[in-house]
Design a protein around this motif. Sequence first.
Motif, PDB file in Angstrom:
ATOM      1  N   UNK A 139       0.833  -1.199   0.000  1.00 16.43           N
ATOM      2  CA  UNK A 139       0.000   0.000   0.000  1.00 16.43           C
ATOM      3  C   UNK A 139       0.868   1.249   0.000  1.00 16.43           C
ATOM      4  N   UNK A 140       0.500   2.214  -0.839  1.00 16.85           N
ATOM      5  CA  UNK A 140       1.224   3.475  -0.946  1.00 16.85           C
ATOM      6  C   UNK A 140       0.293   4.631  -0.593  1.00 16.85           C
ATOM      7  N   UNK A 141       0.788   5.569   0.199  1.00 17.30           N
ATOM      8  CA  UNK A 141      -0.027   6.709   0.613  1.00 17.30           C
ATOM      9  C   UNK A 141      -0.346   7.596  -0.582  1.00 17.30           C
ATOM     10  N   UNK A 142      -1.628   7.953  -0.725  1.00 18.61           N
ATOM     11  CA  UNK A 142      -2.055   8.849  -1.804  1.00 18.61           C
ATOM     12  C   UNK A 142      -2.559  10.185  -1.272  1.00 18.61           C
ATOM     13  N   UNK A 143      -2.955  10.235  -0.016  1.00 23.18           N
ATOM     14  CA  UNK A 143      -3.463  11.486   0.536  1.00 23.18           C
ATOM     15  C   UNK A 143      -3.586  11.411   2.037  1.00 23.18           C
ATOM     16  N   UNK A 151      -6.509  11.649  12.012  1.00 19.93           N
ATOM     17  CA  UNK A 151      -6.020  11.820  10.662  1.00 19.93           C
ATOM     18  C   UNK A 151      -6.600  10.719   9.779  1.00 19.93           C
ATOM     19  N   UNK A 152      -6.869  11.080   8.539  1.00 20.67           N
ATOM     20  CA  UNK A 152      -7.395  10.127   7.560  1.00 20.67           C
ATOM     21  C   UNK A 152      -6.361   9.955   6.464  1.00 20.67           C
ATOM     22  N   UNK A 153      -6.083   8.709   6.127  1.00 18.59           N
ATOM     23  CA  UNK A 153      -5.076   8.383   5.118  1.00 18.59           C
ATOM     24  C   UNK A 153      -5.724   7.573   4.015  1.00 18.59           C
ATOM     25  N   UNK A 154      -5.562   8.049   2.795  1.00 16.20           N
ATOM     26  CA  UNK A 154      -5.985   7.278   1.624  1.00 16.20           C
ATOM     27  C   UNK A 154      -4.762   6.576   1.047  1.00 16.20           C
ATOM     28  N   UNK A 155      -4.934   5.320   0.695  1.00 13.48           N
ATOM     29  CA  UNK A 155      -3.828   4.525   0.172  1.00 13.48           C
ATOM     30  C   UNK A 155      -4.286   3.769  -1.063  1.00 13.48           C
ATOM     31  N   UNK A 156      -3.342   3.577  -1.984  1.00 14.60           N
ATOM     32  CA  UNK A 156      -3.611   2.815  -3.197  1.00 14.60           C
ATOM     33  C   UNK A 156      -2.593   1.691  -3.291  1.00 14.60           C
ATOM     34  N   UNK A 157      -2.946   0.699  -4.062  1.00 15.31           N
ATOM     35  CA  UNK A 157      -2.033  -0.414  -4.250  1.00 15.31           C
ATOM     36  C   UNK A 157      -0.767   0.068  -4.942  1.00 15.31           C
ATOM     37  N   UNK A 158       0.375  -0.237  -4.360  1.00 15.04           N
ATOM     38  CA  UNK A 158       1.645   0.129  -4.967  1.00 15.04           C
ATOM     39  C   UNK A 158       1.877  -0.700  -6.213  1.00 15.04           C
ATOM     40  N   UNK A 159       2.538  -0.140  -7.224  1.00 17.33           N
ATOM     41  CA  UNK A 159       2.808  -0.902  -8.449  1.00 17.33           C
ATOM     42  C   UNK A 159       3.566  -2.184  -8.139  1.00 17.33           C
ATOM     43  N   UNK A 160       3.068  -3.279  -8.659  1.00 15.93           N
ATOM     44  CA  UNK A 160       3.713  -4.582  -8.476  1.00 15.93           C
ATOM     45  C   UNK A 160       3.330  -5.469  -9.648  1.00 15.93           C
ATOM     46  N   UNK A 161       3.953  -5.251 -10.812  1.00 20.55           N
ATOM     47  CA  UNK A 161       3.573  -5.990 -12.016  1.00 20.55           C
ATOM     48  C   UNK A 161       3.683  -7.495 -11.867  1.00 20.55           C
ATOM     49  N   UNK A 162       4.587  -7.942 -10.974  1.00 18.69           N
ATOM     50  CA  UNK A 162       4.778  -9.386 -10.857  1.00 18.69           C
ATOM     51  C   UNK A 162       3.666 -10.055 -10.059  1.00 18.69           C
ATOM     52  N   UNK A 164      -0.132 -10.830  -9.754  1.00 18.92           N
ATOM     53  CA  UNK A 164      -1.254 -10.823 -10.684  1.00 18.92           C
ATOM     54  C   UNK A 164      -2.627 -10.808 -10.054  1.00 18.92           C
ATOM     55  N   UNK A 165      -2.709 -10.834  -8.721  1.00 13.52           N
ATOM     56  CA  UNK A 165      -4.022 -10.955  -8.099  1.00 13.52           C
ATOM     57  C   UNK A 165      -4.524  -9.638  -7.519  1.00 13.52           C
ATOM     58  N   UNK A 166      -3.985  -8.525  -7.993  1.00 16.23           N
ATOM     59  CA  UNK A 166      -4.408  -7.232  -7.477  1.00 16.23           C
ATOM     60  C   UNK A 166      -5.282  -6.506  -8.477  1.00 16.23           C
ATOM     61  N   UNK A 167      -6.240  -5.784  -7.936  1.00 16.61           N
ATOM     62  CA  UNK A 167      -7.139  -5.010  -8.769  1.00 16.61           C
ATOM     63  C   UNK A 167      -6.488  -3.674  -9.103  1.00 16.61           C
ATOM     64  N   UNK A 168      -6.336  -3.331 -10.390  1.00 17.12           N
ATOM     65  CA  UNK A 168      -5.739  -2.026 -10.738  1.00 17.12           C
ATOM     66  C   UNK A 168      -6.529  -0.892 -10.092  1.00 17.12           C
ATOM     67  N   UNK A 169      -5.815   0.031  -9.471  1.00 14.69           N
ATOM     68  CA  UNK A 169      -6.466   1.174  -8.864  1.00 14.69           C
ATOM     69  C   UNK A 169      -7.122   0.890  -7.532  1.00 14.69           C
ATOM     70  N   UNK A 170      -6.938  -0.303  -6.994  1.00 13.05           N
ATOM     71  CA  UNK A 170      -7.536  -0.642  -5.706  1.00 13.05           C
ATOM     72  C   UNK A 170      -7.079   0.363  -4.653  1.00 13.05           C
ATOM     73  N   UNK A 171      -7.996   0.789  -3.802  1.00 12.95           N
ATOM     74  CA  UNK A 171      -7.673   1.795  -2.806  1.00 12.95           C
ATOM     75  C   UNK A 171      -8.381   1.495  -1.502  1.00 12.95           C
TER      76      UNK A 171
END
Length: 408
Positions: A139-143, A151-162, A164-171
């Motif tokens: 997870x990577x911090x987006x906001x 405090x509220x933290x929004x996070x998105x899935x960090x790039x990990x091309x290898x 394959x079971x992650x949803x693009x843009x998952x947050x």
Amino acid sequence: MVEVAQPVRPGGGPRACDVLVVGGGPTGLFLAALLAQQGVDVVVLERRPEASTHSRAIGLHPPALAALHTLGLEEPALAEGVAIRRGVARSRGRDLGDLTFEGAWPDRPQVLALPQHRTEALLVGRLAELRPGALQRGWEVAGIHDDAKGVVVDAVRAPAPEVGDRTPGESTRWSARVLFGADGPSSLVREHVGIRTRRRAYPHTYLMGDFADTTGDGAAAVLHVEPGGIVESFPLPGRVRRWVAHTGAALAPSSPELLTEIVQRRTGQVLDVPSCTMTSAFSVRRSIAERMLGGRSVLVGDAAHEISPIGGQGMTLGWLDALAVAPVVEQLLADGPTGPLSAVASFRELEQARLRAALAAARRAELNMAAGRPLPAWAGVVRNGAIRAALGTPLRDHLARAFTMRGL
């Protein structure tokens, strides 16, 4: 400050915890385990999807061993690492003197050499025992934005091309009463909170690598103080030795052959190139945050103070941050005040003390770098004489205290 406005958890609000730690390196993991041990509901968001296998930082000074003791991890670390009880200064094949650590640290008279990935593995295991599922990888911090109570933290899935079971843009979205930025020199938490840093670059570069130990120096650390620049070597588990060579002002290629050539030319020691498991070339800078507090957020470790790795103080400094801040956070959670942490006297005092310690550590690192730079022949003779004299007097105990972070 960056904010992410879209809903991120369909059918519900943010996930909640008392303390959210961004960064699952040594400082973030240590802080989280320390808080979890006190019953705090803590979650760690780590960008890397998998644990690192790089040896990286290897030195655990006596204060770091004492810190591990608080988590019940000192004995496991000692069982895995190499206890360095003696340091030797050498020039042109002759010993200038040595120092030991009994006078500085009677209870822990050693620096433990242990690859960082093993230190992290011990911390990961302990955190999993104390609070299963606390470490959330990938997870990577987006906001980040403060609300009325935390405090509220929004996070998105960090790039990990290898993977394959992650949803693009998952947050996802997390709500916490306190946020810690333990996400390293390029801290996203620091950026989003808007804390500036004071930076300084140094005209020093180094090349380091891990090779099979063929020196015969056993568990001693050796500093080769040579005219062409310092060469340091430290034992590692598995009969491996870390070599670090000063390479001037220009960054050298990360090459085991080049490091071997430098070491042989300066010290006469021949390294076994095929046994090399890691090389890394690096330059040096100092970056210390103007403050550690921003809203309900706190910077710790390299996010707050990046200093030269020469001397190996960085990881220990981060753990000392954690040891200082943990009881302050526990009291805050018990008392329940809202608003910015800078309005809380105990946090302001902690911020001032830890930034002073970071500056002191940075100055020690600067002295270490200055002592290892190339010198003309006459200056090298003077330097060697000064080292020989210092190591032959009670001043050696003062040097041992400085090298092992006494007083920070």
